[in-house]
Each structure stands twice: as structure tokens, then as C-alpha cells.
Design a protein around this motif. Structure first.
Motif, short mmCIF file in Angstrom:
data_model
loop_
_atom_site.label_atom_id
_atom_site.label_comp_id
_atom_site.label_asym_id
_atom_site.label_seq_id
_atom_site.Cartn_x
_atom_site.Cartn_y
_atom_site.Cartn_z
N UNK A 2 -19.05 -70.53 8.11
CA UNK A 2 -18.15 -71.47 7.47
C UNK A 2 -17.03 -70.75 6.70
N UNK A 3 -17.34 -69.57 6.16
CA UNK A 3 -16.35 -68.84 5.37
C UNK A 3 -15.33 -68.10 6.20
N UNK A 4 -15.74 -67.62 7.37
CA UNK A 4 -14.84 -66.85 8.23
C UNK A 4 -14.31 -67.65 9.42
N UNK A 5 -14.61 -68.94 9.48
CA UNK A 5 -14.12 -69.81 10.57
C UNK A 5 -14.50 -69.25 11.94
N UNK A 6 -15.77 -68.90 12.05
CA UNK A 6 -16.26 -68.26 13.26
C UNK A 6 -17.46 -68.97 13.85
N UNK A 9 -12.16 -70.21 15.14
CA UNK A 9 -11.64 -71.56 14.89
C UNK A 9 -10.46 -71.48 13.93
N UNK A 10 -9.68 -72.56 13.81
CA UNK A 10 -8.52 -72.54 12.92
C UNK A 10 -8.89 -72.13 11.50
N UNK A 11 -8.00 -71.38 10.89
CA UNK A 11 -8.25 -70.87 9.54
C UNK A 11 -8.42 -72.02 8.55
N UNK A 12 -9.47 -71.92 7.75
CA UNK A 12 -9.72 -72.92 6.73
C UNK A 12 -10.45 -74.15 7.21
N UNK A 13 -10.87 -74.17 8.49
CA UNK A 13 -11.56 -75.35 9.02
C UNK A 13 -13.00 -75.44 8.51
N UNK A 14 -13.70 -74.31 8.46
CA UNK A 14 -15.06 -74.29 7.92
C UNK A 14 -16.13 -74.85 8.83
N UNK A 15 -16.40 -74.22 9.99
CA UNK A 15 -17.46 -74.73 10.88
C UNK A 15 -18.82 -74.73 10.18
N UNK A 16 -19.50 -75.87 10.21
CA UNK A 16 -20.74 -76.06 9.45
C UNK A 16 -21.95 -76.24 10.36
N UNK A 62 -18.75 -67.13 28.62
CA UNK A 62 -18.07 -66.99 27.34
C UNK A 62 -17.59 -68.35 26.86
N UNK A 63 -17.88 -68.68 25.62
CA UNK A 63 -17.44 -69.96 25.08
C UNK A 63 -15.99 -69.86 24.61
N UNK A 64 -15.26 -70.96 24.80
CA UNK A 64 -13.87 -71.03 24.38
C UNK A 64 -13.62 -72.35 23.66
N UNK A 65 -12.71 -72.32 22.70
CA UNK A 65 -12.32 -73.54 22.00
C UNK A 65 -11.46 -74.38 22.93
N UNK A 66 -11.95 -75.59 23.27
CA UNK A 66 -11.23 -76.47 24.19
C UNK A 66 -10.36 -77.47 23.45
N UNK A 67 -10.80 -77.91 22.28
CA UNK A 67 -10.05 -78.92 21.53
C UNK A 67 -10.61 -78.99 20.11
#
Length: 349
Positions: free
Chosen positions: A165-169, A189-196, A226-231
Motif C-alpha cells: 500500500x505504501x509503495x503502490x506495488x 500502480x499509480x502513485x498514491x493509489x494505495x493497493x490494499x 507476467x501480470x500487467x495493469x489493464x485498467x
């Protein structure tokens, strides 16, 4: 036939009102009843269950430990072995589908820790994974963002995906017996999004709820694995409000709808999953029925929401076509609930 559900909680050491792991009975008619305290524990904030054995695992967030339990009587739990050290603010635990290991995520310092299990489900060893590196680097003044590991997801091919969550990873790992987790690749992931938290659709898509930006990221595997961000898009139909933070994401059993809990404005946000399972479309936001919906459990026809600050679990009926929550139809008091874990039928099956 009634279903047994274990409840995690925050206890006095985390300024909560819980006493440990609780037990609930979920009736076929949606009625929920408290079965009392299953076992005393210090802030067992997240729970997981062994895929084959009647063994429950709990992180004790403030104590920075993880422990195994086994059933005692109809709705009790007894410790299985001693406590094992985890890390600061150990906030999530998940179990390998083959029962070989469990993974604990630590919010306090970003540690991801793997514990190997024996044939009885007991913990036998501990392996801390490599720390995350912020892909966005230090701030303009040289300040570093803290790593905040928050959840893990077991993938069908044996790999493990964890959120930071802290590194948006999103970090993907391979398990090596005797060594623990070895890095495979990561998704930024986009900076500041915070994946939880995250959940996997039957199509192979992984949906990730972002605590800070109140969005859902869609992550897809490429042919090479390999996983990729689609949306990435909003989790809410009405937008995020000041003070909001997203919590849990869950899918309906048929995979047609996703449900996101949003604390602050206290909503359950319903999203439609597209036919191919690759995107989400916000449909409606519904009041959660309490204060601070930290976690929820989606069952066939029912949605159960754990409210940390109003000390209750509230149940909604899910419309069979629209997927929208109707009600609430039931409310049961329980101290500072933080997680709901389905444990099978009350007869033990």
C-alpha cells in the motif's frame, strides 16, 4: 443449515472492544446470531483457514505475532502450538491452497513473511521475504515513503501476489521450500493509489481495491504469465468523499458483481463485472448499515458487513438479478469486528 463464521477483532491493546476471535451462526434465511467468544486473543485482526484441515490462523496485529488454532466443541478454538513472531502491525494472513505454508503481510514495516506448515497444519518455520523498493524513489526533499504490505492472494499456478500500500506495488512471488518467497516480478500502480486488498475472478483477472484513491485496478496475466495493469477506475458510482478510505473487495459466487467497502462515508459500492471478466462498471453505492465497514463476506444471496466502529455485523439480501444489497435485514453485536471467515457448516461439514 446454519454456517459457522469466525470473526477477527481489535481488542483493548488496539483500543478496540473485542475480546478475541468470535463465532457467528449464519442461517439459510439470512439471520445471524452470536455464538460468543471462540477464544481470547489480542487483536486477531485477520483470519484464514487451512484448505483441508480444521485449523484457523490469526495474526495478532499489536503483538506482532501469528498463531494457529483448532476447533474445540461446536464453536470454540484452542491454540495449536505457540505464537510465532511476525512483524509490526501484522494485518493479513492467507494460506496456500495445498496447505504447505501461510503468508503474513505486515503494515508496519512492509514485511512479507512465509511460514511453512506440517501435516497437522502447525507452523514449523519462518522466512522473511526481500523488502520492497519504492518504484517512484524518494520525494523532492529526499524523504522516503514507508513500505506497507497489506494482503496476499494465492494464484492457481502456485505463485503468490501481495500488495504494498505504501509503495503502490503488486509483487508476485514463487515459493521455494526451505527458503520462502522468491521474487518473480512486480506491477507498479499509480502513485498514491494505495493497493490494499485483492481478489481473483474466474477469468484470471485480479481486481485490486486501492485504499487511498478509492479505485479498483484490473490486472491481467499476459501469455508469459507476467501480470500487467489493464485498467484502473473508480470504485464508487457517486465518487469519493473527504475522509473516505477503501477497505475490502469481494466477488459474488457467480462472478457477476464486485462489492467494495468504503469507510468514512460508510458505503458498500456495487460494481458489475463485464462478461469477459476484464473490467468493472460501478452500478450503485448503498449505505453499509453501520460505522467503518472494514470487511465483508459475500455469500450466495447474502452480504455480511463487519463494522469496526459500531461493533456489529449487518446482513443484506442480494437481489438475484441486479446484485444490489437490500435491507439490512439483520444485525448482530460483536466487539470491533475486523474480519469474517466462513468455516463450514455448524455440524462440522
Amino acid at each position: 443449515m446454519a454456517e459457522l463464521v469466525w470473526t477477527g477483532s481489535y481488542t483493548a491493546d488496539s483500543n478496540g472492544n473485542g475480546k478475541g476471535i468470535g463465532a457467528l451462526s449464519l442461517g439459510a434465511d439470512g439471520h445471524v446470531a452470536s455464538l460468543g467468544l471462540a477464544t481470547a486473543a489480542d487483536s486477531p485482526s485477520f483470519l484464514a483457514i487451512h484448505p483441508e484441515l480444521p485449523v484457523v490462523y490469526a495474526v495478532e496485529e499489536h503483538a506482532q505475532t501469528v498463531r494457529a488454532y483448532r476447533p474445540s466443541g461446536a464453536s470454540g478454538l484452542d491454540p495449536l502450538g505457540g505464537t510465532w513472531p511476525a512483524g509490526p502491525a501484522a494485518c493479513h494472513v492467507a494460506v496456500d491452497p495445498q496447505g504447505r505454508f501461510l503468508v503474513v503481510a505486515c503494515w508496519g514495516d512492509g514485511q512479507v513473511v512465509l511460514y511453512e506448515l506440517d501435516h497437522d497444519g502447525g507452523i514449523t518455520s519462518r522466512h522473511s521475504a526481500a523488502p520492497a523498493v519504492d518504484p517512484y524513489g524518494a520525494g523532492p526533499g529526499g524523504e522516503a515513503r514507508p513500505s506497507r504490505a497489506h494482503a496476499s492472494l494465492m494464484l492457481p499456478d502456485g505463485r503468490i501476489m501481495t500488495t504494498d500500500l505504501g509503495h503502490d506495488l503488486l509483487r508476485v512471488w514463487r515459493y521455494v521450500p526451505g527458503e520462502g518467497l522468491v521474487a518473480d516480478h512486480q506491477v507498479v500502480l499509480p502513485k498514491g493509489s494505495g493497493p490494499r486488498h485483492l481478489t481473483r475472478h474466474s477469468s484470471g483477472t485480479v481486481f485490486v481495491v486501492t485504499e487511498y484513491s478509492i479505485e479498483v485496478a484490473t490486472v491481467r496475466p499476459s501469455p508469459d504469465g507476467t501480470f500487467e495493469l489493464a485498467a484502473i477506475g473508480p470504485a464508487t458510482a457517486e465518487g469519493a468523499f473527504d475522509g473516505d478510505s477503501a477497505a475490502e473487495i469481494g466477488l459474488s459466487p457467480d462472478g457477476r458483481h464486485a462489492y467494495v467497502g468504503v469507510r468514512g462515508s460508510n458505503r458498500i459500492c456495487v460494481l458489475r463485472v463485464t462478461e469477459d471478466g476484464t473490467r468493472l462498471e460501478p452500478l450503485a453505492d448503498v449505505p453499509s448499515g453501520g460505522n467503518w465497514p472494514r470487511h465483508h463476506l459475500v455469500r450466495a444471496g447474502w452480504l455480511h458487513v463487519a463494522h469496526e466502529r459500531s461493533n456489529d455485523v449487518v446482513t443484506f439480501r442480494l437481489h438475484p438479478e441486479t446484485g444490489l444489497p437490500e435491507g439490512p435485514i439483520s444485525r448482530v453485536e460483536t466487539g470491533s469486528p475486523t474480519a469474517l471467515l466462513a468455516a463450514g457448516h455448524l455440524d462440522g461439514s
